[in-house]
Design a protein around this motif. Structure first.
Motif, PDB file in Angstrom:
ATOM      1  N   LYS A 184     -43.562  22.845 -61.954  1.00 29.05           N
ATOM      2  CA  LYS A 184     -43.264  21.514 -62.503  1.00 29.05           C
ATOM      3  C   LYS A 184     -43.397  20.431 -61.428  1.00 29.05           C
ATOM      4  CE  LYS A 184     -40.144  22.939 -66.251  1.00 29.05           C
ATOM      5  NZ  LYS A 184     -38.745  22.909 -66.754  1.00 29.05           N
ATOM      6  N   LEU A 185     -43.129  20.805 -60.175  1.00 27.54           N
ATOM      7  CA  LEU A 185     -43.263  19.828 -59.085  1.00 27.54           C
ATOM      8  C   LEU A 185     -44.690  19.313 -58.965  1.00 27.54           C
ATOM      9  CD1 LEU A 185     -41.087  21.090 -56.075  1.00 27.54           C
ATOM     10  CD2 LEU A 185     -41.065  18.813 -57.099  1.00 27.54           C
TER      11      LEU A 185
ATOM     12  N   LEU B  72     -44.356  18.717 -53.563  1.00 27.65           N
ATOM     13  CA  LEU B  72     -45.583  18.453 -54.319  1.00 27.65           C
ATOM     14  C   LEU B  72     -46.841  18.944 -53.610  1.00 27.65           C
ATOM     15  CD1 LEU B  72     -47.261  17.090 -56.550  1.00 27.65           C
ATOM     16  CD2 LEU B  72     -46.940  14.917 -55.327  1.00 27.65           C
TER      17      LEU B  72
ATOM     18  N   SER C 169     -35.391  11.775 -58.983  1.00 29.11           N
ATOM     19  CA  SER C 169     -36.747  12.271 -59.174  1.00 29.11           C
ATOM     20  C   SER C 169     -37.783  11.513 -58.355  1.00 29.11           C
ATOM     21  CB  SER C 169     -37.131  12.160 -60.664  1.00 29.11           C
ATOM     22  OG  SER C 169     -36.220  12.837 -61.469  1.00 29.11           O
ATOM     23  N   SER C 170     -37.398  10.402 -57.727  1.00 28.04           N
ATOM     24  CA  SER C 170     -38.389   9.551 -57.091  1.00 28.04           C
ATOM     25  C   SER C 170     -37.736   8.651 -56.050  1.00 28.04           C
ATOM     26  CB  SER C 170     -39.078   8.689 -58.159  1.00 28.04           C
ATOM     27  OG  SER C 170     -39.916   7.722 -57.578  1.00 28.04           O
TER      28      SER C 170
ATOM     29  N   CYS D 103     -40.022  14.233 -52.271  1.00 31.01           N
ATOM     30  CA  CYS D 103     -40.260  15.525 -51.639  1.00 31.01           C
ATOM     31  C   CYS D 103     -39.501  15.650 -50.323  1.00 31.01           C
ATOM     32  CB  CYS D 103     -41.760  15.721 -51.395  1.00 31.01           C
ATOM     33  SG  CYS D 103     -42.708  15.947 -52.921  1.00 31.01           S
TER      34      CYS D 103
ATOM     35  N   ARG E   4     -45.726  12.934 -63.708  1.00 31.45           N
ATOM     36  CA  ARG E   4     -44.283  12.746 -63.798  1.00 31.45           C
ATOM     37  C   ARG E   4     -43.821  11.482 -63.090  1.00 31.45           C
ATOM     38  NH1 ARG E   4     -39.894  12.366 -66.481  1.00 31.45           N
ATOM     39  NH2 ARG E   4     -37.999  12.730 -65.270  1.00 31.45           N
ATOM     40  N   ASP E   5     -44.386  11.141 -61.953  1.00 30.73           N
ATOM     41  CA  ASP E   5     -43.957   9.937 -61.239  1.00 30.73           C
ATOM     42  C   ASP E   5     -44.154   8.685 -62.084  1.00 30.73           C
ATOM     43  OD1 ASP E   5     -43.107  11.336 -59.029  1.00 30.73           O
ATOM     44  OD2 ASP E   5     -44.188  10.079 -57.603  1.00 30.73           O
TER      45      ASP E   5
ATOM     46  N   LYS F  48     -51.913   7.997 -57.473  1.00 27.20           N
ATOM     47  CA  LYS F  48     -50.455   8.061 -57.642  1.00 27.20           C
ATOM     48  C   LYS F  48     -49.755   7.076 -56.719  1.00 27.20           C
ATOM     49  CE  LYS F  48     -46.694  11.203 -56.337  1.00 27.20           C
ATOM     50  NZ  LYS F  48     -46.350  10.519 -55.077  1.00 27.20           N
TER      51      LYS F  48
ATOM     52  N   HIS G  59     -46.689  18.680 -61.301  1.00 27.95           N
ATOM     53  CA  HIS G  59     -46.889  17.658 -62.336  1.00 27.95           C
ATOM     54  C   HIS G  59     -46.492  16.271 -61.849  1.00 27.95           C
ATOM     55  CE1 HIS G  59     -47.283  15.832 -66.222  1.00 27.95           C
ATOM     56  NE2 HIS G  59     -45.987  15.697 -66.420  1.00 27.95           N
ATOM     57  N   ARG G  60     -45.720  16.186 -60.747  1.00 28.52           N
ATOM     58  CA  ARG G  60     -45.363  14.869 -60.193  1.00 28.52           C
ATOM     59  C   ARG G  60     -46.601  14.083 -59.784  1.00 28.52           C
ATOM     60  NH1 ARG G  60     -42.321  14.284 -55.233  1.00 28.52           N
ATOM     61  NH2 ARG G  60     -42.833  12.132 -55.695  1.00 28.52           N
TER      62      ARG G  60
ATOM     63  N   SER H  48     -47.776   3.703 -59.223  1.00 31.08           N
ATOM     64  CA  SER H  48     -46.332   3.487 -59.353  1.00 31.08           C
ATOM     65  C   SER H  48     -45.916   2.141 -58.766  1.00 31.08           C
ATOM     66  CB  SER H  48     -45.569   4.626 -58.681  1.00 31.08           C
ATOM     67  OG  SER H  48     -46.001   4.811 -57.347  1.00 31.08           O
TER      68      SER H  48
END
Length: 443
Positions: free
Chosen positions: A421-422, A398, A98-99, A124, A54-55, A28, A424-425, A32
């Motif tokens: 859901k966090l 996360l 979100s990021s 986070c 998700r990221d 991850k 899933h990041r 990104s």
């Protein structure tokens, strides 16, 4: 990409050892940044082994807002930056919360468009992680920063030029910022006290494939010679060493046996030493398609003392899942967090489940620490073994979230984990992987 989770509550029936095989894909913390780097190329890039998290979805949306064509051919993610354009601030803001990735768009967009906008940044909540050094570094390259009602507007009226920089702390994000900006700046950039994590070295390898000239010297010094143009890349990222450690800790905490395909020993050496010292067992399979098998060999786990640190130290993202296993170790374990100042909040949930963890403002370790006299709770003492019981848990971030999930799997009884859901990041298909390992969970 994965469909988003439709529910945010996971019911976990604990007490079953995790057993089986799973696979991890690209890191991850590299993927990104690799996607952002594609903005610098004058030809399409091809990124393999991209995790469905998700990221990645957030960065893909941001790239597409800036005119990059992104599509998945089933084998790789293709990124075509031929028509990079400015994006609307309101559109950027939809994704920015979100990021924290938008800050890394600045250097590439200044090179491509002559301007960039920084909206509110998400991520986070484990510490402020201020962008001050990012902005100062961009100013050193020649960028001008203007505050507007919509955010920060960056321009480079005279282009970007190489410079000499020294980080006050070997920050991964700041090192990435400098790399993504310096590769096409005019002249030579020297960065001292740089981060040298495996993901940083992998990003350097990717940029080198694009045509960058980057030298990594001793003592955390990186030298970048700016070039006039960069091409696309074809790159397979290193595996996600955080996810590997998370599943290893889950195997140890539940008394299980988990093989993680794709894991590499070279990325995990510091973790493997601690894993073995507390009583875990592992074997490494270096054959193609191999990985690392982690298991609890029986008997008592042993207490330990550890301090997080920048690479090659014990990674800050490894301590949270491992602390769950340490609640099952005999004796007193000590954890000194030296990277993020607000990373021990998750321990209150473990105490709620029956763990005995005391947190302190003092530095309980020998490593010089930035937080020692600043009133941050950044050390913990874990007394074990403790019987964990099911509880209602709410995920704060996360990595803490996956630790809560591990604790629920190790506990006796039923836990209700809110906010999944966090997870899933940063964890691809984690529900499917849990099922494959024999966990009893219900979404």
């Amino acid at each position: 990409m994965n469909a988003p989770l439709t529910d945010d509550l996971l019911t976990v029936h604990g007490g079953t050892p995790l057993q089986g095989e799973i696979r991890v894909r690209g890191a991850k913390n590299l993927v990104s940044k690799a996607m952002v780097a594609a903005l610098l190329g004058d030809a399409p890039s091809r990124l393999f082994d991209v995790p469905r998290i998700r990221d990645v979805e957030v960065v893909r949306d941001l790239l597409e807002l800036h005119g990059v064509r992104v599509y998945d051919d089933g084998d790789a993610l293709l990124l075509d930056p031929a028509n990079v354009e400015r994006a609307g601030v309101e559109e950027i803001n939809v994704h920015a919360g979100s990021s924290r990735i938008p800050i890394l768009f600045c250097g590439p967009l200044l090179h491509r468009l002559g301007q960039a906008i920084i909206p509110d940044l998400g991520g986070c909540h484990i510490g402020p992680r201020p962008i001050d050094f990012h902005l100062q570094a961009l100013r050193e390259f020649g960028a001008m920063v203007e505050k507007t009602d919509e955010g920060l507007l960056l321009t480079a009226p005279h282009g970007l030029r190489g410079t000499k920089l020294e980080l006050p702390f070997p920050s991964v994000g700041a090192t990435e910022q400098v790399l993504l900006t310096a590769v096409m700046a005019d002249g030579v950039t020297e960065l001292r006290n740089a981060a040298v994590e495996p993901e940083i070295i992998d990003l350097i390898c990717l940029l080198q494939k694009m045509g960058a000239i980057i030298s990594v010297h001793t003592d955390r010094v990186i030298e970048i010679e700016g070039v006039d143009r960069l091409s696309g890349y074809a790159h397979r990222p290193i595996p996600d060493r955080i996810e590997v450690a998370s599943w290893a800790a889950a195997a140890l905490s539940t008394g299980g046996d988990v093989t993680v395909h794709g894991a590499r020993q070279v990325d995990m050496m510091t973790f493997l030493n601690i894993f073995r010292s507390v009583g875990g067992a592992y074997t490494v399979d270096d054959t193609p398609g191999g990985g690392i098998r982690f298991w609890h060999p029986g008997g008592d786990l042993k207490a330990t003392a550890l301090e997080t640190g920048v690479h090659p130290g014990f990674m800050t993202d490894w301590q949270q899942p491992l602390v769950v296993a340490l609640t099952q170790a005999s004796g007193l374990s000590i954890v000194h967090e030296t990277v993020y100042e607000q990373r021990l909040g998750y321990t209150s949930a473990l105490n709620q489940m029956g763990a005995t963890i005391q947190v302190y403002r003092n530095c309980l370790g020998g490593t010089p620490c930035r937080f020692g006299r600043r009133n941050f709770i950044h050390s913990a003492v874990i007394a074990g073994p403790s019987k964990l019981n099911g509880a209602d848990l709410r995920i704060p971030d996360l990595r803490a979230g996956f630790s809560h999930l591990i604790a629920a799997l190790a506990a006796e009884g039923i836990s209700r984990v809110h906010g999944v859901k966090l997870i899933h990041r940063g964890y691809e298909d984690f529900l499917a992987k849990l099922t494959a390992l024999g966990a009893h969970v219900e979404l």
